[in-house]
Design a protein around this motif. Sequence first.
Motif, PDB file in Angstrom:
ATOM      1  N   THR A  28      -4.538   2.468  22.228  1.00  0.00           N
ATOM      2  CA  THR A  28      -5.875   1.834  22.692  1.00  0.00           C
ATOM      3  C   THR A  28      -5.873   0.437  22.783  1.00  0.00           C
ATOM      4  OG1 THR A  28      -6.740   2.382  20.302  1.00  0.00           O
ATOM      5  CG2 THR A  28      -7.396   3.985  22.243  1.00  0.00           C
ATOM      6  N   VAL A  29      -4.657  -0.237  22.258  1.00  0.00           N
ATOM      7  CA  VAL A  29      -4.283  -1.634  22.348  1.00  0.00           C
ATOM      8  C   VAL A  29      -5.406  -2.276  21.467  1.00  0.00           C
ATOM      9  CG1 VAL A  29      -3.430  -3.196  23.809  1.00  0.00           C
ATOM     10  CG2 VAL A  29      -3.528  -1.334  24.710  1.00  0.00           C
ATOM     11  N   LYS A  30      -5.665  -1.941  20.428  1.00  0.00           N
ATOM     12  CA  LYS A  30      -6.713  -2.493  19.475  1.00  0.00           C
ATOM     13  C   LYS A  30      -5.858  -3.331  18.501  1.00  0.00           C
ATOM     14  CE  LYS A  30      -8.688   1.178  17.659  1.00  0.00           C
ATOM     15  NZ  LYS A  30      -8.380   2.392  18.590  1.00  0.00           N
ATOM     16  N   ARG A  31      -6.550  -4.366  18.024  1.00  0.00           N
ATOM     17  CA  ARG A  31      -5.954  -5.332  16.925  1.00  0.00           C
ATOM     18  C   ARG A  31      -5.670  -4.354  15.562  1.00  0.00           C
ATOM     19  NH1 ARG A  31      -8.859 -10.734  15.493  1.00  0.00           N
ATOM     20  NH2 ARG A  31      -8.509 -10.972  17.706  1.00  0.00           N
ATOM     21  N   VAL A  32      -4.640  -4.613  15.110  1.00  0.00           N
ATOM     22  CA  VAL A  32      -4.253  -3.932  13.665  1.00  0.00           C
ATOM     23  C   VAL A  32      -3.825  -5.062  12.819  1.00  0.00           C
ATOM     24  CG1 VAL A  32      -2.782  -2.468  12.686  1.00  0.00           C
ATOM     25  CG2 VAL A  32      -3.619  -1.973  14.839  1.00  0.00           C
ATOM     26  N   ALA A  33      -4.512  -5.362  11.845  1.00  0.00           N
ATOM     27  CA  ALA A  33      -4.328  -6.223  10.947  1.00  0.00           C
ATOM     28  C   ALA A  33      -3.676  -5.190   9.700  1.00  0.00           C
ATOM     29  CB  ALA A  33      -5.369  -7.280  10.558  1.00  0.00           C
ATOM     30  N   GLN A  34      -2.645  -5.947   9.130  1.00  0.00           N
ATOM     31  CA  GLN A  34      -2.012  -4.810   7.667  1.00  0.00           C
ATOM     32  C   GLN A  34      -1.526  -5.609   6.634  1.00  0.00           C
ATOM     33  OE1 GLN A  34       0.899  -3.001  10.179  1.00  0.00           O
ATOM     34  NE2 GLN A  34      -0.164  -1.282  10.225  1.00  0.00           N
ATOM     35  N   GLU A  35      -1.975  -5.283   5.610  1.00  0.00           N
ATOM     36  CA  GLU A  35      -1.537  -5.737   4.068  1.00  0.00           C
ATOM     37  C   GLU A  35      -0.746  -4.666   3.632  1.00  0.00           C
ATOM     38  OE1 GLU A  35      -1.116  -5.967   0.415  1.00  0.00           O
ATOM     39  OE2 GLU A  35      -2.952  -6.202   0.204  1.00  0.00           O
ATOM     40  N   LEU A  36       0.309  -4.829   3.574  1.00  0.00           N
ATOM     41  CA  LEU A  36       1.339  -3.610   3.178  1.00  0.00           C
ATOM     42  C   LEU A  36       1.986  -3.614   1.776  1.00  0.00           C
ATOM     43  CD1 LEU A  36       2.647  -2.851   6.756  1.00  0.00           C
ATOM     44  CD2 LEU A  36       0.646  -1.893   5.688  1.00  0.00           C
ATOM     45  N   GLY A  37       3.340  -3.161   1.623  1.00  0.00           N
ATOM     46  CA  GLY A  37       3.987  -2.908   0.363  1.00  0.00           C
ATOM     47  C   GLY A  37       4.500  -4.462   0.133  1.00  0.00           C
ATOM     48  N   GLY A  38       5.296  -4.444  -1.153  1.00  0.00           N
ATOM     49  CA  GLY A  38       5.863  -5.791  -1.481  1.00  0.00           C
ATOM     50  C   GLY A  38       7.085  -5.137  -2.587  1.00  0.00           C
ATOM     51  N   LYS A  39       7.934  -6.402  -2.821  1.00  0.00           N
ATOM     52  CA  LYS A  39       8.927  -6.170  -3.837  1.00  0.00           C
ATOM     53  C   LYS A  39       9.128  -7.778  -4.272  1.00  0.00           C
ATOM     54  CE  LYS A  39      11.895  -3.519  -6.413  1.00  0.00           C
ATOM     55  NZ  LYS A  39      11.345  -2.414  -7.050  1.00  0.00           N
ATOM     56  N   SER A  40       8.264  -8.059  -4.759  1.00  0.00           N
ATOM     57  CA  SER A  40       8.419  -9.764  -5.036  1.00  0.00           C
ATOM     58  C   SER A  40       9.555 -10.143  -6.062  1.00  0.00           C
ATOM     59  CB  SER A  40       6.841 -10.323  -5.376  1.00  0.00           C
ATOM     60  OG  SER A  40       5.865  -9.969  -4.455  1.00  0.00           O
ATOM     61  N   PRO A  41      10.182 -11.170  -5.589  1.00  0.00           N
ATOM     62  CA  PRO A  41      10.871 -11.805  -6.559  1.00  0.00           C
ATOM     63  C   PRO A  41      10.334 -12.827  -7.520  1.00  0.00           C
ATOM     64  CG  PRO A  41      11.118 -12.707  -4.379  1.00  0.00           C
ATOM     65  CD  PRO A  41      10.161 -11.751  -4.245  1.00  0.00           C
ATOM     66  N   ASN A  42      10.890 -12.893  -8.832  1.00  0.00           N
ATOM     67  CA  ASN A  42      10.432 -13.808  -9.635  1.00  0.00           C
ATOM     68  C   ASN A  42      11.644 -14.490  -9.901  1.00  0.00           C
ATOM     69  OD1 ASN A  42       9.195 -15.568 -11.432  1.00  0.00           O
ATOM     70  ND2 ASN A  42       8.815 -13.866 -12.762  1.00  0.00           N
TER      71      ASN A  42
END
Length: 478
Positions: free
Chosen positions: A238-252
Amino acid sequence: MPNTLQHYIDGLWVDSQGGRTVAVINPATDQNAADLILGTAADVDAAVVAARRAFETYSQTSREERVALLERIVGEYQKRVPDIARAIATEMGCPISMAQTAQAGSGLGHLGQALNALKNYEFSEKIGDNRVVREPIGVVALITPWNWPMNQILAKVGPALAAGCTMILKPSEEAPSCAAIFAEILDAAGVPPGVFNLVQGDGEGVGTALAQHPDIDMVSFTGSTRAGIMVAKNAADTVKRVAQELGGKSPNIILRGTPLDKALPGGVGGVLLNSGQSCVAPTRMLVHKSQHDEAAEKVGALFAAKKVGDPQVEGDHIGPVVSQRQWDRIQGLIQTGIDEGATLVTGGTGRPEGLSQGSYVRPTVFANVTPDMTIAKEEIFGPVLVLMPYEDDEDAIRIANDTPYGLGAYVAGDPAHARKFVSRIRAGAVFVNAGGLAFDMPFGGYKQSGNGREFGKFGLEEFLEVKSVIGALPEDVD
């Protein structure tokens, strides 16, 4: 208890059309905390009809009307903070002290930033004799996770309301009560019928129906990368907009020569916060090889000293992880770390001493972790930290970027030295010297951590469509 056996559609609490009931389990006791109705595609259809009808009028409301509405919501939300905190502590195991402050408080923070953005945003811009206007995108589906329930609900609902959109919210089936309380808040604040709709359910039944629905203009999703891929695939036709906040593996990255007693506590706190169940947690600590062993000893002591216990009791401790399924997954990854040769500094498999039930995890630290190890690559989503030695700055940057994720990164040490890392690290946010989240700064990721941005004016813009008006019009016409 909030109503989790009905949906909130078109301003009314309604029964499901064919849904089934499941138990919501308290992860601290392994007992039933609530019963939840899992909605159906028919429930989604009803909510979309209500939202589409309401959009015709709500999208035409003035800035002032939406400001007044959000201000009423703030007032009603403040009254329900104790109820929200109890629901979070009961359903996902966050200690009541943190649930009352950081968890419930984050919702207020997002409401405040949505208000600020709405008051100050320029929805119309003149370019020569023409004009660019920004308008609400339409009916939006909001799919939120269990780990920061009110944070993620308000990071989406606040700016969506500010933009003039109407919406259907599907919260996590593992922590649904906050959303039901929030529906009561919006009802008390006088949100017009159909502007906000709540359909309880799971991803397979409700999430898929929302993503595929032809009358939904946008999906805003927060959750795992695996689930985000499915949302995008279901939305594609349906060609709708998709905004996503997904996983992480953040370095420090702890810069070479940085005093460890100064640099380590912030990173440790970021991992232990919320029992490690934060997508932006700094779970990979990169330490120069000359300081690695000392860091392992100090971090191990900090983790070993962290108390684990009942989330209903006030205090500075961590609670269980959200479910038995999540506990099993974390145990498997801890065992994999041991099997693959990482050095177990503290913690390990099993429950903490003295706890015979509940999804409690021992705060765990691994040292001498190499980039090829599973625990260096997979998002564990528990109170588990891996220490990785590096040779020099270039090696640190290489290891930091050696991940499919790109949500956050952390750098601790001399700011002038840290500056060279900021443009080299592929992540949506770089936190320097324990800088924390700011609700007016954009939040989102690179690579498989998603697309789009939330928070403040950046979150507002996600729910706006851009229109060119070409040709001279009177100045008072937008």
